[in-house]
Design a protein around this motif. Structure first.
Motif, mmCIF file in Angstrom:
data_model
loop_
_atom_site.group_PDB
_atom_site.id
_atom_site.type_symbol
_atom_site.label_atom_id
_atom_site.label_comp_id
_atom_site.label_asym_id
_atom_site.label_seq_id
_atom_site.Cartn_x
_atom_site.Cartn_y
_atom_site.Cartn_z
ATOM 1 N N THR A 170 0.827 -1.198 0.000
ATOM 2 C CA THR A 170 0.000 0.000 0.000
ATOM 3 C C THR A 170 0.868 1.258 0.000
ATOM 4 O OG1 THR A 170 -0.173 -0.040 2.427
ATOM 5 C CG2 THR A 170 -1.921 -1.125 1.173
ATOM 6 N N VAL A 171 0.405 2.273 -0.758
ATOM 7 C CA VAL A 171 1.111 3.550 -0.837
ATOM 8 C C VAL A 171 0.180 4.648 -0.345
ATOM 9 C CG1 VAL A 171 2.837 4.492 -2.373
ATOM 10 C CG2 VAL A 171 1.355 2.738 -3.209
ATOM 11 N N PRO A 172 0.643 5.503 0.591
ATOM 12 C CA PRO A 172 -0.243 6.515 1.160
ATOM 13 C C PRO A 172 -0.522 7.672 0.204
ATOM 14 C CG PRO A 172 1.960 6.752 2.061
ATOM 15 C CD PRO A 172 1.982 5.518 1.215
ATOM 16 N N VAL A 173 -1.747 8.184 0.275
ATOM 17 C CA VAL A 173 -2.179 9.348 -0.499
ATOM 18 C C VAL A 173 -2.547 10.455 0.479
ATOM 19 C CG1 VAL A 173 -3.877 10.234 -2.150
ATOM 20 C CG2 VAL A 173 -3.058 7.892 -2.352
ATOM 21 N N ALA A 174 -2.172 11.678 0.149
ATOM 22 C CA ALA A 174 -2.377 12.818 1.042
ATOM 23 C C ALA A 174 -3.837 12.981 1.438
ATOM 24 C CB ALA A 174 -1.882 14.091 0.362
ATOM 25 N N VAL A 175 -4.053 13.452 2.675
ATOM 26 C CA VAL A 175 -5.386 13.700 3.223
ATOM 27 C C VAL A 175 -5.390 15.085 3.854
ATOM 28 C CG1 VAL A 175 -6.986 13.036 5.067
ATOM 29 C CG2 VAL A 175 -5.945 11.272 3.642
ATOM 30 N N GLU A 183 -2.613 13.307 -6.332
ATOM 31 C CA GLU A 183 -1.254 13.004 -5.891
ATOM 32 C C GLU A 183 -0.973 11.501 -5.821
ATOM 33 O OE1 GLU A 183 -0.307 15.128 -2.334
ATOM 34 O OE2 GLU A 183 -1.110 17.018 -3.088
ATOM 35 N N ILE A 184 -1.869 10.682 -6.401
ATOM 36 C CA ILE A 184 -1.586 9.246 -6.453
ATOM 37 C C ILE A 184 -0.355 9.016 -7.333
ATOM 38 C CG2 ILE A 184 -2.449 6.970 -7.154
ATOM 39 C CD1 ILE A 184 -5.271 8.005 -6.693
ATOM 40 N N PRO A 185 0.674 8.354 -6.827
ATOM 41 C CA PRO A 185 1.870 8.126 -7.646
ATOM 42 C C PRO A 185 1.605 7.117 -8.755
ATOM 43 C CG PRO A 185 2.041 6.949 -5.578
ATOM 44 C CD PRO A 185 0.790 7.772 -5.481
ATOM 45 N N ARG A 186 2.533 6.990 -9.660
ATOM 46 C CA ARG A 186 2.392 6.022 -10.742
ATOM 47 C C ARG A 186 2.581 4.615 -10.182
ATOM 48 N NH1 ARG A 186 5.845 8.037 -15.876
ATOM 49 N NH2 ARG A 186 4.257 6.846 -16.984
#
Length: 476
Positions: A214-219, A228-231
């Motif tokens: 899992t990769v965190p997305v800004a909140v 801001e979801i990375p590739r």
């Protein structure tokens, strides 16, 4: 003709082994069953004829064995009451499993748990009776892995009416809750997945167990920032109705951005609709699924609206994922109980679910208002946020005080959780202060996540007093 006693007698397992007559072997087996505690004091034994037929011995053999054990004090026999194990027979204490000696705290303000006393027993029982009376015989056989058609049909109508969902019953798969849904989806949608920088550690853990990174997305105060979801991620797990646990619905522009991301990348938005029905100070927000049924999976359950013990949840799936999820679920297990699915279908169709949700919405709002008012009066130095919906609020604290507040809460008998425990371990924060946005995805600052749904009414006032006392202790 079959003897009535043979038909009506209770079953009793006895091993007739060893040397001696059948009578002696039977007496020895009965004594051992009582001595070991397998037959507890007061247990009623089968009638002579019933036990004799089961064991393949003469009726008189059983009668004589009972009579001798009565004479010895192992059994008692009374007209009209049958033969029972004597009440004064000493039996060994059952072996006790090791347990945690820590006592639970008296005030439960942990988020996400409805008050068990609020379960609508009378209405649920009425639905159960109607549902079981009307159920076809095949409902009690091997079920459809999609779930009972009666429930899927009612869910499709309810979700369309209340949450703006666009689906048919064939795109709904019943599961045992949100965690089960995520485990199934993890077998169909490859990783990595993007997740909100604040969320349930339990969900991140089960995804890790399934091999999903899992990769965190800004909140921030407008929810997740899908721009801001990375590739790389193939799915993004969001809580659009009410960001969990920080609060607030996903901003309309970001809802559109999430759908655009899914269409551009061929990925999927996994929409956890965990408390979309409990909103208080805003107009209803429809499900994100209504914008893009082909790219959004809606995940819901009754764990917070009714009870987590029902183990009923659902997924509203795009056509591209339906067959894969059904294959992952398998032909037999794990299914939710068919009888409870039928009952929930009637509960929805009769309007009882709507009435219960409206009643609980009023109750939760009153409790939230009490929490906000008490903290404003007694602990004016804290800010309460995330209160427009859901079953909890975030009490924002000065930097560096969260650990002290949790320790003080425990000393005052309050079970509550810290905001830091929900933060993704890979999220990186920058300056911004309480309520600000960290560049790696998190709003900074300490806080408590305070649930207000669980305590019974008689304890809620005491819970708020104890919480205020704990905050005074931690912040002075």
């Amino acid at each position: 003709m079959t003897d009535a006693a043979e038909v009506l007698g209770a079953d009793l397992h006895l091993e007739l082994t060893g040397a001696g007559s059948r009578r002696a072997v039977l007496i020895r087996a009965l004594r051992e069953a009582v001595r070991s505690g397998r037959l507890a004091p007061g247990t009623r034994l089968p009638p002579y004829r019933s036990l004799a037929a089961d064991l393949g011995v003469a009726r008189n053999t059983v009668a004589d064995a009972y009579a001798e054990l009565v004479a010895e004090g192992w059994l008692t026999s009374r007209q009209g009451s049958g033969t029972r194990v004597a009440e004064r027979v000493a039996t060994p204490e059952p072996e006790r499993a090791p347990r945690d000696t820590a006592r639970p705290l008296p005030y439960d303000l942990v988020q996400g748990k409805p008050d068990p006393a609020a379960f609508p027993r009378t209405a649920w029982l009425a639905s159960a009776r109607r549902a079981l009376t009307a159920a076809p015989h095949e409902a009690f056989g091997i079920g459809d892995p999609r779930g009972r058609v009666e429930l899927r049909r009612e869910l499709a109508a309810y979700l369309a009416r209340v949450r703006g969902v666009r689906t048919g019953q064939d795109r709904i798969v019943v599961c045992s809750g949100a965690a089960h849904a995520l485990r199934l989806l993890a077998r169909v949608v490859p990783g990595p997945w993007a997740v909100e920088a604040y969320g349930l550690p339990f969900h991140r853990g089960l995804l890790a167990e399934a091999g999903i990174r899992t990769v965190p997305v800004a909140v921030d105060e407008d929810g997740a920032r899908p721009g801001e979801i990375p590739r790389g991620p193939r799915a993004v797990l969001l809580t659009p109705a009410h960001q969990f646990p920080t609060g607030g619905p996903l901003h309309p522009e970001r809802r559109a951005a999430a759908v655009d991301w899914a269409r551009a990348t061929g990925g999927f938005v996994l929409e956890d609709d965990y408390d979309g029905e409990f909103r208080y100070d805003r107009r209803p927000v429809g499900a994100l699924q209504g914008l893009a049924p082909d790219r959004v999976v809606l995940i819901g359950s009754v764990s917070k609206s009714l009870s987590p013990t029902l183990r009923i949840g659902w997924m509203v799936l795009p056509g591209a994922l339906t067959d894969g999820v059904l294959a992952a679920k398998g032909e037999r297990e794990p299914y939710s109980s068919a009888t409870e699915q039928l009952t929930l279908a009637d509960f929805l169709a009769s309007g009882a679910y709507d009435r219960h949700v409206r009643r609980m919405r009023r109750r939760h709002r009153e409790r939230r208002d009490r929490l906000v008012a008490v903290l404003a009066e007694r602990v004016p130095g804290v800010r309460v946020t995330g209160i427009a919906a859901g079953l909890h609020a975030v009490v924002e604290l000065p930097p560096g005080t969260e650990a002290a507040a949790l320790a003080a809460a425990a000393r005052h008998g309050v079970a509550v959780e810290g905001l830091g425990g929900y933060r993704h371990p890979d999220a990186v924060s920058r300056s911004g202060g309480v309520g600000g946005v960290g560049g790696g995805g998190v709003r900074e600052g300490d806080g408590l996540v305070v649930g207000y749904a669980t305590p019974p009414e008689r304890l809620y006032g005491g819970a708020l007093d104890a919480l205020c006392n704990a905050l005074h202790t931690a912040l002075r």
